[in-house]
Design a protein around this motif. Structure first.
Motif, mmCIF file in Angstrom:
data_model
loop_
_atom_site.group_PDB
_atom_site.id
_atom_site.type_symbol
_atom_site.label_atom_id
_atom_site.label_comp_id
_atom_site.label_asym_id
_atom_site.label_seq_id
_atom_site.Cartn_x
_atom_site.Cartn_y
_atom_site.Cartn_z
ATOM 1 N N ASN A 1 1.096 -1.211 0.235
ATOM 2 C CA ASN A 1 -0.387 -0.057 -0.373
ATOM 3 C C ASN A 1 1.108 0.863 -0.372
ATOM 4 O O ASN A 1 1.782 1.021 0.572
ATOM 5 N N ALA A 2 0.458 2.378 -0.712
ATOM 6 C CA ALA A 2 1.026 3.740 -0.708
ATOM 7 C C ALA A 2 0.091 5.183 -0.411
ATOM 8 O O ALA A 2 -0.556 4.173 -1.260
ATOM 9 N N GLN A 3 1.297 5.793 -0.231
ATOM 10 C CA GLN A 3 -0.128 6.922 -0.459
ATOM 11 C C GLN A 3 0.595 8.481 0.248
ATOM 12 O O GLN A 3 1.318 8.238 0.177
ATOM 13 N N VAL A 4 0.230 9.115 -1.181
ATOM 14 C CA VAL A 4 1.062 10.262 -0.499
ATOM 15 C C VAL A 4 -0.232 11.474 -0.622
ATOM 16 O O VAL A 4 -1.101 11.690 -1.280
ATOM 17 N N THR A 5 0.689 12.681 0.576
ATOM 18 C CA THR A 5 -0.276 13.477 1.109
ATOM 19 C C THR A 5 0.726 14.858 0.859
ATOM 20 O O THR A 5 1.432 15.173 1.267
ATOM 21 N N LYS A 6 -0.253 15.575 0.388
ATOM 22 C CA LYS A 6 -0.391 17.482 -0.131
ATOM 23 C C LYS A 6 -0.715 17.566 1.210
ATOM 24 O O LYS A 6 -2.175 18.158 1.333
ATOM 25 N N TYR A 7 0.138 18.687 2.546
ATOM 26 C CA TYR A 7 -0.440 19.285 3.384
ATOM 27 C C TYR A 7 -0.447 21.216 2.892
ATOM 28 O O TYR A 7 0.216 21.370 2.713
ATOM 29 N N PHE A 8 -1.459 21.946 2.958
ATOM 30 C CA PHE A 8 -2.043 23.379 3.164
ATOM 31 C C PHE A 8 -2.065 23.778 4.179
ATOM 32 O O PHE A 8 -2.098 22.516 5.198
ATOM 33 N N ARG A 9 -2.605 24.967 5.013
ATOM 34 C CA ARG A 9 -2.688 25.400 6.587
ATOM 35 C C ARG A 9 -3.902 25.269 6.416
ATOM 36 O O ARG A 9 -3.474 24.666 8.162
ATOM 37 N N TRP B 1 -6.540 22.822 5.327
ATOM 38 C CA TRP B 1 -6.395 21.495 3.962
ATOM 39 C C TRP B 1 -5.455 20.172 3.919
ATOM 40 O O TRP B 1 -4.148 20.840 3.846
ATOM 41 N N ASN B 2 -5.791 19.361 3.528
ATOM 42 C CA ASN B 2 -4.796 18.608 3.557
ATOM 43 C C ASN B 2 -5.567 17.031 1.488
ATOM 44 O O ASN B 2 -6.908 17.042 1.820
ATOM 45 N N VAL B 3 -4.915 17.180 1.061
ATOM 46 C CA VAL B 3 -5.200 16.375 -0.335
ATOM 47 C C VAL B 3 -4.496 15.253 -0.301
ATOM 48 O O VAL B 3 -3.183 14.976 0.412
ATOM 49 N N TYR B 4 -4.758 14.233 -0.414
ATOM 50 C CA TYR B 4 -4.604 12.804 -0.680
ATOM 51 C C TYR B 4 -4.733 11.596 -1.664
ATOM 52 O O TYR B 4 -6.060 11.981 -2.605
ATOM 53 N N ILE B 5 -3.462 10.951 -2.261
ATOM 54 C CA ILE B 5 -3.982 10.026 -3.293
ATOM 55 C C ILE B 5 -3.412 8.369 -2.927
ATOM 56 O O ILE B 5 -2.495 8.868 -2.344
#
Length: 750
Positions: A686-694, A696-700
């Motif tokens: 399994n793998a996941q990448v998360t991008k953080y903002f102030r 909120w964050n998005v992940y795929i």
């Protein structure tokens, strides 16, 4: 030499220190990052000029006993300036560490995903919110993907039921708790893991071995406790959206309001739906059921700031599962054209669950003595059919626990005592063929179990903790139950900890409720009369070593546990391919479990977890001691988690290694319906990448990247109403690669 010198000084001063009354200092450690204070997990807190200390938990909080007349408390964390504070007569301190780097390129505010408390005498793993964000974590069943202790697998290839395994045994023997209330028992056993959305959870505590007697007699192999987000400190508003490429999507909305300085409330709401039928293995059956779930909690917290606190809340759940052959639309069996050539095999499980809970506690003026009441009521109703079998059931449960805690002489001698009651009313009906009323079986029963307990805790600060307890319960059907339990923790050195535990547990098996997935087969159900209560001893030990390497801490843990059954419900699918037999154990049954695990921050921002476990699980089936089927004899896990400076990006990668195991014999089937008598090793990535903002964050991410699937999981899927149909022999994934996307948005409290 320094260590020998310190040990000598401690031995010389032991009598004077022991004579002093123990007094705890509590506090919280935070870090200042761009003007905002962030709780630090794993910060070191110790008395100046000693090696006596502790580390902060997942909330940045710590508890440490005073050490003689020493008032200098040192707080340190990698990337921050070490601070020494004079606590004098303070009982609570708040420490804010400042960065020691100008550009703040450090692991600032990065919370440890999971950790084992140095202070807790039990082998307890704390999974924090940070760990839950490493994977999709749509619900509790998916929250263990990055954990080495708990396995989660499908129990059949048709209903989507998931089971956990702890210490090599199924989740039936794990006491499931929500905020220290026994929950998801009986009818909720199979699907209860799906009833707690990931966005609702603040943390999870996994206790291995027998638990304390305060929470009851049912823990045989361990305890899993889920803490929901609290109105006092949860986000003002939180939104989580998730979708995957096979048509599943979900939405979670949480909100909390501080009405005044005494009252707070929170709402947790969830909706999920599977909209697309998939059949990647071309066996004619849905790989996973179409599911719709509505889930809701409203809770209120009250604190009068004078020692009294209380909580009250309600939970509502409505869920529908639609499985079976592709094209099945969910019509009730009596609406179908029975016997027609085009008849489809279908599964429908319709569930409604309602809960109400109340907690109240009072802390006396000495800040030591307290009394608390915990109560919970639940109603669970399930109407279901599996082809031509029909299973309808309901369960009413009530639980209450009155707890009193205080000390004997000083804080080195604490005790807990109380009274509890567990009451259950089961109403179950099974038709092996709904068209034949004479096949109906009733499995109704009422249980009423009052009990009393006493638990004593002795603490020799920084060295030894002993918890010894016992409880007496009276079961209206099985009589008196005596439950002794013991936990010991000893610090060989400040960085070497040994734990040991032993105890007994009981549980009443719920034959159909816990094994209803077996109805998705043509097997006859044979239940012996007078099923006894299950009874087992569990004992084990572990050693944890903390080693400082290049300014970072390596954690090594080795443990061994054994569970010995004096009585057990045996689920025997070996005697015949056309039937499953339920009967009391006649012979030996045990589980040996050995695990080693290591955790280390290999590079700045890169955490590595590696673990390996061996399972030796055997039960006597029809007079022969055999491996329990469908359990891997070995399990390995490697988890890599990397966060960039200031945690703008996070990358998570998990590999699970699963060893070989036994499959119940199918040799008496026709050749085309036979399966091998064992399965080989396999791997899931399994793998996941998360991008953080102030805010909120998005992940795929992707689950089962290697697209590994069990071959032909359903036997005789082309003839589901025939005598050889069986979907229960599941040992590996039944679904292939899954890609998903999600976002989280939160407005945090100041």
């Amino acid at each position: 030499m320094n260590r020998i010198y310190i040990v000598a000084l401690l031995l010389i001063s032991r009598l004077s220190v022991f004579a002093q009354a123990s007094e705890e200092v509590t506090g919280v450690v935070k870090a200042n990052e761009k003007g905002k204070n962030i709780e630090l997990v794993g910060a070191n807190v110790y008395w100046a000029d000693t090696q006596i200390g502790t580390v902060t938990d997942f909330k940045g909080e710590f508890v440490i006993d005073r050490y003689g007349s020493n008032t200098q408390l040192v707080v340190s964390y990698i990337g921050y300036e070490t601070d020494t504070i004079d606590i004098s007569n303070n009982r609570f301190v708040e420490v804010v560490l400042q960065s020691d780097e100008l550009d703040e390129v450090l692991v600032a505010g990065k919370k440890a995903g999971s950790h084992m408390s140095r202070m807790d005498p039990m082998t307890k793993v704390n999974i924090t919110g940070a760990e839950l964000c490493k994977a999709a974590c749509c619900n509790l069943s998916e929250s263990f993907e990055t954990n080495a202790s708990v396995d989660v697998s499908y129990s059949d290839a048709a209903t989507g039921a998931k089971q956990i395994q702890l210490l090599g045994l199924s989740g039936n023997y794990v006491q499931m708790m929500t905020e220290n209330i026994p929950n998801f028992r009986g009818l909720a056993t199979l699907y209860g893991l799906n009833y707690i959305p990931g966005a609702w959870m603040e943390s999870i505590q996994i206790s291995k071995g027998t638990s304390t007697v305060v929470n009851g007699y049912e823990s045989l192999t361990g305890q899993i406790n889920v803490e929901y987000k609290k109105p006092v400190d949860s986000e003002r508003f939180f939104l989580n959206m998730y979708a995957n490429h096979t048509g599943r999507w979900e939405s979670n909305v949480n909100g909390s309001i501080h009405i005044n300085d005494k009252w707070t409330t929170a709402v947790l709401a969830h909706y999920s739906e599977d909209q697309k039928s998939t059949d990647e293995n071309d066996d004619g059956f849905r790989d996973e059921p179409l599911l719709k779930q509505v889930n809701f909690i409203n809770r209120w917290d009250y604190n009068n700031k004078k020692g009294f606190t209380s909580q009250i809340g309600i939970k509502v759940l409505d869920e529908n599962r639609l499985g079976g052959q592709m094209g099945f639309t969910g019509s009730r069996p009596d609406d179908q054209n029975i016997g027609s050539a085009g008849q489809l095999y279908g599964i429908n499980i319709d569930t409604r669950r309602y809960e109400g809970f109340y907690k109240a506690g009072y802390m006396f003026d000495d800040d030591i003595t307290s009394v608390a009441l915990v109560a919970n009521y639940s109603f669970h109703e399930q109407n279901s059919f599996y082809g031509r079998k029909q299973y309808d059931a309901s369960q009413k449960s009530f639980y209450a626990n009155l707890i009193f805690q205080s000390i004997i002489g000083n804080e080195s001698n604490k005790f807990s005592t109380g009274l509890s009651v567990q009451a259950d009313e089961f109403d179950e009906q099974l038709w092996m063929n709904f068209m034949a009323p004479d096949t109906r079986q009733w499995l109704n029963r009422n249980e009423f179990v009052p009990g009393a307990y006493f638990q004593y805790t002795y603490t020799l600060p920084e060295h030894l903790t002993i918890i010894a307890g016992g409880r007496v319960d009276y079961h209206n059907e099985f009589g008196t139950m005596l439950t002794p339990r013991l936990h010991i923790k000893y610090n060989l050195t400040p960085n070497t900890i040994i734990r040991a535990s032993a105890g007994k547990g009981y549980r009443t098996p719920n034959v159909l409720a816990e094994n209803s997935y077996l109805l998705a087969s043509s097997r006859q159900i044979n239940i012996t009369d007078n099923i006894d209560q299950e009874e087992a001893w569990n004992y084990g030990a572990n050693i944890t070593q903390y080693i400082d390497i290049a300014g970072r801490e390596l954690t090594l843990n080795a443990e061994y546990y054994r569970t010995d059954f004096e009585n057990q419900l045996v689920v025997d699918a070996d005697q015949s391919v056309n039937a499953v037999y339920f009967y009391n154990l006649d012979g030996r049954s045990y589980a040996n479990n050995f695990q080693v695990e290591g955790k280390y921050e290999l590079l700045r921002g890169l955490d590595v977890v590696a673990a390996w476990r061996l399972n030796d699980v055997k039960t006597t089936y029809n007079g022969e001691l055999m491996d329990r089927p469908l359990i891997s004899r070995a399990k390995g896990l490697v988890n890599l988690s990397y966060s960039t400076p200031l945690k703008k990006w996070q990358f998570d990668f998990t590999t699970q290694f699963n060893g070989e195991g036994r499959i119940p014999s199918t040799l008496s089937n026709p050749e085309e319906y036979r399966r091998a008598e064992s399965f080989g090793a396999y791997q899931v990535v399994n793998a996941q990448v998360t991008k953080y903002f102030r805010k909120w964050n998005v992940y795929i991410g992707a689950e089962n990247l290697g697209d590994f699937k069990q071959d032909n999981p359903i036997i005789a899927g082309s003839d589901p109403f025939g005598e050889h149909f069986d979907s229960s022999l599941i040992w590996g994934p039944v679904m292939g690669r899954r890609f998903y996307f999600g976002l989280r948005f939160s407005i945090d409290r100041e």
